[in-house]
Design a protein around this motif. Structure first.
Motif, PDB file in Angstrom:
ATOM      1  N   ASP A  95       0.576 -10.022  11.610  1.00 24.51           N
ATOM      2  CA  ASP A  95       0.444 -11.457  11.306  1.00 24.51           C
ATOM      3  C   ASP A  95       0.786 -11.776   9.846  1.00 24.51           C
ATOM      4  O   ASP A  95       0.196 -12.660   9.246  1.00 24.51           O
ATOM      5  CB  ASP A  95      -0.994 -11.924  11.635  1.00 24.51           C
ATOM      6  N   THR A  96       1.740 -11.062   9.257  1.00 29.21           N
ATOM      7  CA  THR A  96       2.054 -11.277   7.845  1.00 29.21           C
ATOM      8  C   THR A  96       2.916 -12.496   7.603  1.00 29.21           C
ATOM      9  O   THR A  96       3.202 -12.826   6.452  1.00 29.21           O
ATOM     10  CB  THR A  96       2.766 -10.030   7.266  1.00 29.21           C
ATOM     11  N   HIS A  99      -0.327 -14.387   6.776  1.00 29.30           N
ATOM     12  CA  HIS A  99      -1.277 -13.751   5.861  1.00 29.30           C
ATOM     13  C   HIS A  99      -0.584 -12.557   5.214  1.00 29.30           C
ATOM     14  O   HIS A  99      -0.170 -11.629   5.911  1.00 29.30           O
ATOM     15  CB  HIS A  99      -2.530 -13.270   6.603  1.00 29.30           C
ATOM     16  N   ASP A 101      -1.613 -11.521   1.581  1.00 33.87           N
ATOM     17  CA  ASP A 101      -2.158 -11.129   0.295  1.00 33.87           C
ATOM     18  C   ASP A 101      -2.730  -9.713   0.349  1.00 33.87           C
ATOM     19  O   ASP A 101      -2.919  -9.125   1.410  1.00 33.87           O
ATOM     20  CB  ASP A 101      -3.226 -12.130  -0.173  1.00 33.87           C
ATOM     21  N   LYS A 102      -2.998  -9.161  -0.835  1.00 30.55           N
ATOM     22  CA  LYS A 102      -3.431  -7.766  -0.955  1.00 30.55           C
ATOM     23  C   LYS A 102      -4.763  -7.508  -0.253  1.00 30.55           C
ATOM     24  O   LYS A 102      -4.894  -6.501   0.457  1.00 30.55           O
ATOM     25  CB  LYS A 102      -3.512  -7.390  -2.427  1.00 30.55           C
ATOM     26  N   PRO A 103      -5.787  -8.400  -0.409  1.00 28.19           N
ATOM     27  CA  PRO A 103      -7.053  -8.143   0.304  1.00 28.19           C
ATOM     28  C   PRO A 103      -6.864  -8.083   1.813  1.00 28.19           C
ATOM     29  O   PRO A 103      -7.499  -7.284   2.494  1.00 28.19           O
ATOM     30  CB  PRO A 103      -7.927  -9.329  -0.120  1.00 28.19           C
ATOM     31  N   TYR A 104      -5.984  -8.944   2.342  1.00 31.14           N
ATOM     32  CA  TYR A 104      -5.764  -8.928   3.792  1.00 31.14           C
ATOM     33  C   TYR A 104      -5.146  -7.611   4.237  1.00 31.14           C
ATOM     34  O   TYR A 104      -5.558  -7.019   5.233  1.00 31.14           O
ATOM     35  CB  TYR A 104      -4.865 -10.103   4.180  1.00 31.14           C
ATOM     36  N   LEU A 105      -4.149  -7.107   3.491  1.00 28.82           N
ATOM     37  CA  LEU A 105      -3.512  -5.836   3.856  1.00 28.82           C
ATOM     38  C   LEU A 105      -4.495  -4.681   3.751  1.00 28.82           C
ATOM     39  O   LEU A 105      -4.443  -3.733   4.533  1.00 28.82           O
ATOM     40  CB  LEU A 105      -2.298  -5.594   2.964  1.00 28.82           C
ATOM     41  N   GLU A 106      -5.428  -4.767   2.771  1.00 31.68           N
ATOM     42  CA  GLU A 106      -6.434  -3.703   2.652  1.00 31.68           C
ATOM     43  C   GLU A 106      -7.384  -3.720   3.852  1.00 31.68           C
ATOM     44  O   GLU A 106      -7.765  -2.681   4.375  1.00 31.68           O
ATOM     45  CB  GLU A 106      -7.231  -3.906   1.352  1.00 31.68           C
ATOM     46  N   LYS A 107      -7.715  -4.941   4.328  1.00 35.58           N
ATOM     47  CA  LYS A 107      -8.560  -5.036   5.520  1.00 35.58           C
ATOM     48  C   LYS A 107      -7.839  -4.483   6.742  1.00 35.58           C
ATOM     49  O   LYS A 107      -8.451  -3.841   7.600  1.00 35.58           O
ATOM     50  CB  LYS A 107      -8.966  -6.493   5.754  1.00 35.58           C
ATOM     51  N   LEU A 108      -6.517  -4.747   6.842  1.00 38.40           N
ATOM     52  CA  LEU A 108      -5.742  -4.176   7.939  1.00 38.40           C
ATOM     53  C   LEU A 108      -5.791  -2.652   7.891  1.00 38.40           C
ATOM     54  O   LEU A 108      -5.945  -1.990   8.921  1.00 38.40           O
ATOM     55  CB  LEU A 108      -4.290  -4.636   7.846  1.00 38.40           C
TER      56      LEU A 108
END
Length: 904
Positions: A95-96, A99, A101-108
């Motif tokens: 879903d990039t 979304h 941003d860096k926090p979202y990718l870390e959550k992924l």
């Protein structure tokens, strides 16, 4: 999105769901094949199945399900992998597109680590750059030693895989040359080619591709480049093109004003304004009508080839030994309707071209099925003759018949659905399988003594359905278990004769889980729609911020100049102070609208609601009809954690709506504040509030009330009951969003014809209210030379006058180009440059860079009303010394100028 169409000269067809006729052929085929298959199964013994290890494949998509490109790639992958046995497929959508941003990718990363920590994968297929970048960064921590196959990668270079092994894939590159060549071949009378592309990275890249090859065609056609235009400018430019023009739509996702267009909107804009044929480079754009076609990037082909590589890896090849396919597997695709429009036939097209929207041919589409059904029918006729000739032999095969009956019994009992044999006349249950016993909770002996309606929660409907005496599928009925539990079922029924009696055989399936899943899907779809509405608010807020802040700059600037020119403590001075305060309130309001659209809180601190309430009611008294009486009942001075501007918005919206409901007949507007103690278990409209002290704000009126059928939608963005021009539909949505941000809740009660009461509960804080003493200090001044640049003449004039009154020598310009020429001729005549960001011909950041090339180290202050293009951090990285948001009040301007000049 996979386009419906077929390749010329081959049997290959890409299609969507089967039509009604197709389903009929499919059903007939299955039915006719089922009879000999059942006979074969009855005669054949069970063969032991060999165990084979399951192979696990992860398909990692950069974007979201439903995005046309991603769906097309997925279908291409599945066209290959679904043919394989013992294959377990895992799908993940990052879903990039929405979304990134860096926090979202870390959550992924954490989510995938938890989800796949105990799963051994054999290969990963990733689609598009974001997924590949994510894997290159995290493969060692998430999927060590798992080979990777990529697809959909633009502008691929080998250096991208430096330090990474066991990776292969297929690259994606649009074929501008191939599309231009086929367009000119199919339209030999073409004398002009118009290329449409925007200023995005993709648009510029495609535009450069065309410009590189254009000289090879200049003896035949003239090229026109339609770029950096607004929507209206592009439409006018397309309409002005001569009829012998071919249009190449290379990319148009954002216009010159920053307005984003969906694929559907961009296609409609280009197609409806073009006289000649329109060609494009991507398969997904053919999902919308109007394009002739072209040699296109195919998501389906990308996925199909990547899946083939994955199969080779699963069969033992090393990914590093499989060469990367660098020639993008683009395909020719054309629209049948446009071919008719411009007089083209199938013979004119390249071999293996894909044609979409071609008229439907039942025989051509289902040729194989028709021949299969016909052959099966002949086979069945032969089989029937054979069976008739052996009827006498069947009578002597009693033992074999008993064995066959036993096999039927085992098949009957092993069915996962509950199966019933019922006498239609008496409604008696003759037989059931074990699944029916487990589903309904009765013993076998009890069930075969019951009648079917006794198991139904709708007995009359059940009796009517049984007596229809025809095969049927009932998608939903409600049955009752022994423990009286009512549950939904799906029923498939058929009939046969047994000793002169009509027997019904029904398969009953419990669909409780299916219905629950459908409800969950509806909830998710509702949430998605709400998300889209909030996104549109953000786009609206960003769109108005720049112009509105420019207007406020003029209002506040000239007001401050006027305040300097009038005597203190006069009526004019008092009126100007009110204008100045209103301008600052509007400045905060624009800032707050942007903060609300971004769903972020700003300046949250302890504050009293009672003082703002009194201020709002005082203001309202002078702006609403005298037929409306205002009554305030302020019983609390408690503090909450909030923002004064936001609370002011909440009160103004609620009170204005209340006044609107009473403007015809008059009435009573009452606003109350009081402290309440919330105990455990207290709910407001289904939401549980945490126990503790709350401030309860009520706004009530005696107006027309709210209709029950719209009560659930009043807090949705854009919902309004007012007429055109009377309201935007954003007020209550904003109220709801602010209250939710404060961990509070809002409820509404209304009776038609009697009035409405809004109740807001806000948590009380124990923190003390912050009081900032404003020191009366003289404004910073100086004698330096300043160049002030802004394309809005009033802003340039006001800014220049303010700086001159502070002692500076000021030169103003309303054109960035003129300002650059002045500075180039006299680079040492200025100590500071102040420039606006958004200007025609040359933006402020570009002007700043050019000024610093002429005179390195020249201090520059960059001002903006609203910009997504640049931030204070980005400006600082460019060497710009100061960054400020409009409107800038005199004190802030004086402070910023002095700090930049002093090098602080």
């Amino acid at each position: 999105m996979l386009l419906k169409g077929k390749k010329m000269g081959s049997k290959h067809r890409i299609s969507g769901p089967a039509s009604g006729s197709g389903k009929l052929v499919l059903f007939a085929t299955r039915f006719l094949l089922a009879i000999p298959l059942a006979i074969c199964l009855c005669c054949a013994g069970a063969a032991p199945a060999g165990a084979e290890e399951e192979r696990r494949v992860l398909i990692l998509q950069s974007y979201h399900m439903g995005y046309p490109w991603s769906d097309s790639v997925t279908k291409g992958i599945l066209s290959v992998l679904e043919k394989e046995k013992h294959m377990a497929l895992f799908f993940e959508y990052m879903d990039t597109k929405r979304h990134m941003d860096k926090p979202y990718l870390e959550k992924l990363f954490q989510f995938y680590k938890e989800k796949y920590g105990e799963i051994t994968l054999n290969v990963i297929i990733c689609s598009d750059d974001n997924a590949l970048n994510f894997l290159l960064k995290n493969r060692g921590r998430l999927f060590p030693n798992v080979p990777i196959v990529f697809c959909g990668i633009n502008n691929f270079r080998d250096s991208r895989l430096a330090g990474h092994g066991d990776i292969t894939g297929v690259v994606e590159n649009p074929d501008v040359l191939g599309t231009l060549k086929i367009a000119l071949r199919l339209h030999p009378k073409t004398r002009h080619v118009a290329a449409v592309f925007d200023q995005t990275k993709t648009g510029q890249a495609n535009g450069e591709r065309l410009k590189k090859i254009a000289p090879d065609f200049e003896n035949r056609v003239a090229f026109t480049y339609l770029t950096d235009m607004t929507i209206s400018q592009l439409g006018a430019a397309l309409r002005a093109l001569p009829p012998d023009t071919v249009v190449l739509q290379l990319a148009f996702a954002k216009d010159r004003d920053g307005v984003f267009l969906s694929q559907r909107e961009a296609n409609k804009l280009v197609n409806e304004n073009s006289k000649g044929p329109v060609y494009t480079l991507w398969e997904v754009r053919m999902a919308y009508p109007g394009h002739m076609g072209g040699k296109m990037v195919s998501g389906y082909a990308q996925g199909e080839i990547a899946a083939g590589m994955a199969i080779r890896i699963l069969q033992g090849e090393s990914a590093g030994n499989i060469p990367i396919i660098r020639e993008s597997p683009n395909v020719y695709i054309f629209d049948s309707d446009q071919m008719d429009r411009f007089g083209l036939s199938n013979e004119d097209l390249p071999k293996d071209s894909m044609i979409v929207n071609e008229p439907f041919s039942f025989y051509e589409t289902y040729k194989a099925g028709i021949w299969l059904v016909s052959g099966t029918f002949v086979l069945l006729c032969v089989l029937i003759l054979f069976l008739m000739a052996n009827i006498s032999k069947r009578r002597r095969a009693e033992k074999r018949s008993k064995e066959s009956e036993e096999r039927y019994r085992k098949l009957f009992q092993s069915a996962s659905d509950a199966v019933f044999l019922v006498d239609v006349e008496s409604m008696n249950i003759l037989d059931v399988n074990e699944a029916a016993v487990k589903l309904y909770g009765y013993t076998y002996d009890k069930l075969i003594k019951m009648k079917v309606p006794e198991l139904s929660a709708e007995p009359s409907e059940t009796e009517a359905a049984l007596k229809q005496l025809r095969p049927t599928v009932i998608p939903i009925r409600y049955h009752r278990k022994k423990d009286t539990t009512v549950f939904p079922v799906e029923i498939t029924a058929n009939y046969f004769d047994l000793d002169g009696r009509k027997i019904n055989i029904s398969a009953v399936r419990d669909i409780s889980r299916r219905i629950e899943h459908e409800k969950e899907k509806e909830i998710l779809e509702t949430q998605l729609r709400q998300s889209h509405k909030m996104e549109s608010i953000g786009n609206l807020a960003g769109g108005i911020a720049h112009d509105f802040n420019n207007i406020l700059s003029v209002i506040i600037g000239y007001t401050e100049l006027s305040l300097d020119d009038v005597e203190n403590n006069t009526r004019i001075e008092n009126q100007l102070q009110k204008v100045y305060m209103a301008g600052k309130r509007a400045k905060d309001l624009v800032k707050q609208i942007l903060a609300f659209a971004r769903q972020s809180g700003e300046e949250i601190r302890p504050m009293r609601v009672d003082t703002i309430t009194k201020e709002v009611l005082k203001f309202l008294r002078s702006s609403i009809p005298t037929t409306i009486e205002i009554n305030q009942k302020i019983e609390s001075e408690s503090l909450i954690m909030g923002n004064a501007t936001q609370v002011h918005q909440v009160l103004m919206n609620l009170c204005t709506n209340a006044a609107h409901a009473m403007e015809d007949e008059g009435g009573m507007l009452q606003v109350g504040l009081k402290d309440v103690l919330i105990d455990d278990g207290f709910h407001v409209k289904g939401r549980a509030l945490k126990p503790g002290n709350y401030l309860k704000l009520t706004v009530s009126d005696t107006g027309t009330g709210i209709a029950p059928d719209v009560m659930e939608t009043i807090f949705e963005p854009y919902f309004t009951t007012k007429g055109p021009g009377e309201g935007s539909g954003l007020g209550l949505a904003m109220v709801h969003g602010i209250v939710e941000t404060y961990d509070g809740t809002v409820s509404v009660e209304s009776v038609l014809g009697k009035g409405t009461v809004f109740s807001i509960y806000l948590p009380v804080t124990g923190k003390q209210e912050l009081h900032h003493e404003i020191a009366s200090e003289p404004l910073s001044s100086g004698t330096e030379r300043i160049l002030f640049v802004d394309d809005e003449a009033p802003i340039a004039d006001a800014g220049g006058q303010i700086l001159k009154r502070l002692g500076y020598s000021v030169t103003t310009r309303t054109s960035s180009v003129e300002a650059l020429e002045l500075f180039r001729s006299k680079p040492n005549d200025f100590d500071l440059v102040i420039t606006d960001m958004t200007m025609p011909n040359m933006t402020g950041d570009t002007l700043s860079v050019e000024l610093m090339k002429i005179r390195p180290g020249i201090p520059v202050i960059l001002c903006t009303g609203y910009s997504r293009k640049i931030t204070d951090k980005a400006a600082s990285a460019m060497g710009i010394k100061g960054f400020a948001y409009k409107p800038i009040v005199k004190a802030d301007l004086a402070k910023t100028v002095r700090e930049v000049l002093d090098g602080r």
